[in-house]
Design an enzyme around this catalytic site. Structure first.
Site, PDB file in Angstrom:
ATOM      1  N   GLU A 187       0.565  14.288   9.367  1.00  0.00           N
ATOM      2  CA  GLU A 187      -0.057  13.452   8.337  1.00  0.00           C
ATOM      3  C   GLU A 187      -1.558  13.368   8.547  1.00  0.00           C
ATOM      4  OE1 GLU A 187       0.048   8.835   6.641  1.00  0.00           O
ATOM      5  OE2 GLU A 187       1.585   9.521   8.056  1.00  0.00           O
ATOM      6  N   ASN A 196      -9.482   4.792  11.591  1.00  0.00           N
ATOM      7  CA  ASN A 196     -10.247   5.641  12.507  1.00  0.00           C
ATOM      8  C   ASN A 196     -10.467   4.981  13.863  1.00  0.00           C
ATOM      9  OD1 ASN A 196     -10.276   7.576  10.583  1.00  0.00           O
ATOM     10  ND2 ASN A 196     -12.478   7.548  10.216  1.00  0.00           N
ATOM     11  N   GLU A 197     -10.440   3.650  13.888  1.00  0.00           N
ATOM     12  CA  GLU A 197     -10.532   2.964  15.176  1.00  0.00           C
ATOM     13  C   GLU A 197      -9.295   3.263  16.032  1.00  0.00           C
ATOM     14  OE1 GLU A 197     -13.290   1.349  12.394  1.00  0.00           O
ATOM     15  OE2 GLU A 197     -11.123   1.586  12.204  1.00  0.00           O
ATOM     16  N   PHE A 216       0.830  -1.206   0.000  1.00  0.00           N
ATOM     17  CA  PHE A 216       0.000   0.000   0.000  1.00  0.00           C
ATOM     18  C   PHE A 216       0.870   1.264   0.000  1.00  0.00           C
ATOM     19  CE2 PHE A 216      -2.880  -2.769   2.861  1.00  0.00           C
ATOM     20  CZ  PHE A 216      -3.343  -3.479   1.762  1.00  0.00           C
ATOM     21  N   GLN A 219     -26.840   9.698  -3.344  1.00  0.00           N
ATOM     22  CA  GLN A 219     -28.274   9.414  -3.283  1.00  0.00           C
ATOM     23  C   GLN A 219     -29.090  10.535  -3.928  1.00  0.00           C
ATOM     24  OE1 GLN A 219     -29.251   6.526  -2.143  1.00  0.00           O
ATOM     25  NE2 GLN A 219     -31.463   6.793  -2.306  1.00  0.00           N
ATOM     26  N   GLY A 245      -3.223   6.470   7.163  1.00  0.00           N
ATOM     27  CA  GLY A 245      -2.802   7.406   8.203  1.00  0.00           C
ATOM     28  C   GLY A 245      -3.132   6.909   9.600  1.00  0.00           C
TER      29      GLY A 245
END
Length: 381
Positions: free
Chosen positions: A244, A368-369, A158, A338, A365
């Site tokens: 970052e 989110n957890e 990645f 939508q 980065g």
């Protein structure tokens, strides 16, 4: 609300960025998405325009202004134009601080002029196939031989700018028994024997941004390419990750704003049941809710930018900005799709490309957890 964190020089720089993107990037971006990477020439063009290394001292060819707001301006304009393929934010926002803070004078002479001109494209290699957000689980290793060189072995995945990169900052374990003090940073250069690039990864979105697997097989890295002190790599990572994450938050809010603008324009023009979609109460409520949330996020991120410029931004606040704004971007873009109806699912419409480009913001980065864990730990001590 009127933004108050920029002055006339920042506004002039924004005009420069906007003009450069419209002329040099937007006309080619669709082709780059098909090809899976941008033309190398767009890097040297950016260097010539002064869009690379804004914080690098003038003696090395940089802008000589250590003010992250210039980075934020460029990031916002890239997102606003929907040109996710150019890896300038990784180069300017993520890699530059490592080089500026850790390079020796000799290393600065070797690398910074090319960094600023776009002749040396950079990347940073942290993530591994078996290790994502858990940086302490990194298995790539480097051992020093009798000559003082380091023998590097391992693989990374990645890696943004992975195909085009000429310089890659690699995180490697140099002392397995030292836990978080057992990691060191190395700069691996294009052409070093044993340094190989694997396949260009096929992603859901950001298709023009080259993302690759990298492998290192007995790569001999001179000690002169060690970045900073041996054993301090993990500490350096922790010191730089806040910027970052702020960069991701900046891009996330800009992405949400862009999606909202596209949708407002579309719903005013698109008709259903004989009247513009914007005239339906549900549409107005949806737009009102999104505009309110995006405005609130903008105020917080601008406050974070101001604090970062004065070196007051805390690690938890950067984590808050990253997770909240990236989640917000995904919610907003989903609702905007939508409101576009069936056309929102067609890639010829910018909102569909924004939909697939935005999803990764909540992942890279640091997921989110992990951001919530950082915030939670800061609360309970």
């Amino acid at each position: 609300m009127q933004r108050e964190i920029f002055d006339d020089e920042h506004d002039a720089f924004r005009d420069l960025c906007r003009t450069f993107i419209a002329k040099e990037i937007t006309p080619h971006h669709e082709r780059w998405e098909d090809e899976g990477q941008v033309d190398r020439s767009i890097w040297t063009a950016a260097g010539a325009a002064g869009l690379l290394g804004m914080a690098v001292p003038e003696e090395y060819g940089g802008g000589g202004v250590d003010d992250f707001r210039y980075n934020a301006v460029l990031d916002e304009e890239i997102v606003a134009a929907g040109t996710s393929g150019v890896g300038y934010p990784l180069h300017n926002d993520v890699v530059a601080p490592y080089l500026l803070r850790l390079c020796t004078d000799e290393q600065k002479q070797r690398w910074l002029p090319g960094f600023c001109s776009g002749e040396l494209i950079t990347a940073i290699a942290m993530t591994e196939p078996g290790t994502g957000s858990d940086l302490q689980g990194i298995a790539t290793s480097a051992k020093q031989d009798a000559d003082g060189d380091w023998i590097l072995n391992g693989s990374k995945t990645f890696i943004t700018n992975g195909i085009l990169a000429d310089l890659v900052i690699v995180v490697a374990k140099t002392d397995p028994d030292a836990k978080h003090l057992g990691f060191t940073l190395f700069v691996v250069e294009r052409g070093m024997p044993g340094f190989e690039r694997g396949r260009r990864l096929k992603k859901v979105g950001m298709k023009a941004q080259d993302t690759a697997e990298l492998s290192f097989t007995d790569v001999r890295v001179p000690d002169a390419n060690r970045l900073g002190e041996a054993g301090q790599g993990f500490v350096y990572l922790m010191q730089n990750l806040a910027q970052e994450r702020l960069s991701i938050a900046v891009a996330s809010v800009a992405g949400a704003e862009a999606a909202l603008r596209l949708t407002l324009e579309y719903t005013k023009e698109r008709k259903a049941f004989g009247r513009p979609v914007a005239n339906f109460q549900n549409t107005r409520f949806e737009l009102a809710e999104m505009d309110t949330e995006v405005s609130i996020a903008r105020v917080f991120v601008d406050r974070c930018l101001r604090e970062h410029v004065t070196t007051e931004l805390s690690v938890p606040d950067a984590a808050k900005a990253k997770w909240w704004c990236s989640d917000l971007q995904n919610r907003v873009v989903d609702r905007c799709v939508q409101l576009h109806g069936g056309y929102g699912y067609m890639l010829e419409y910018p909102i569909a490309r924004a939909f697939v480009d935005s999803r990764v913001q909540a992942i890279y980065g640091g997921t989110n957890e992990i951001m919530k864990e950082i915030v939670g730990r800061s609360l309970i001590g």
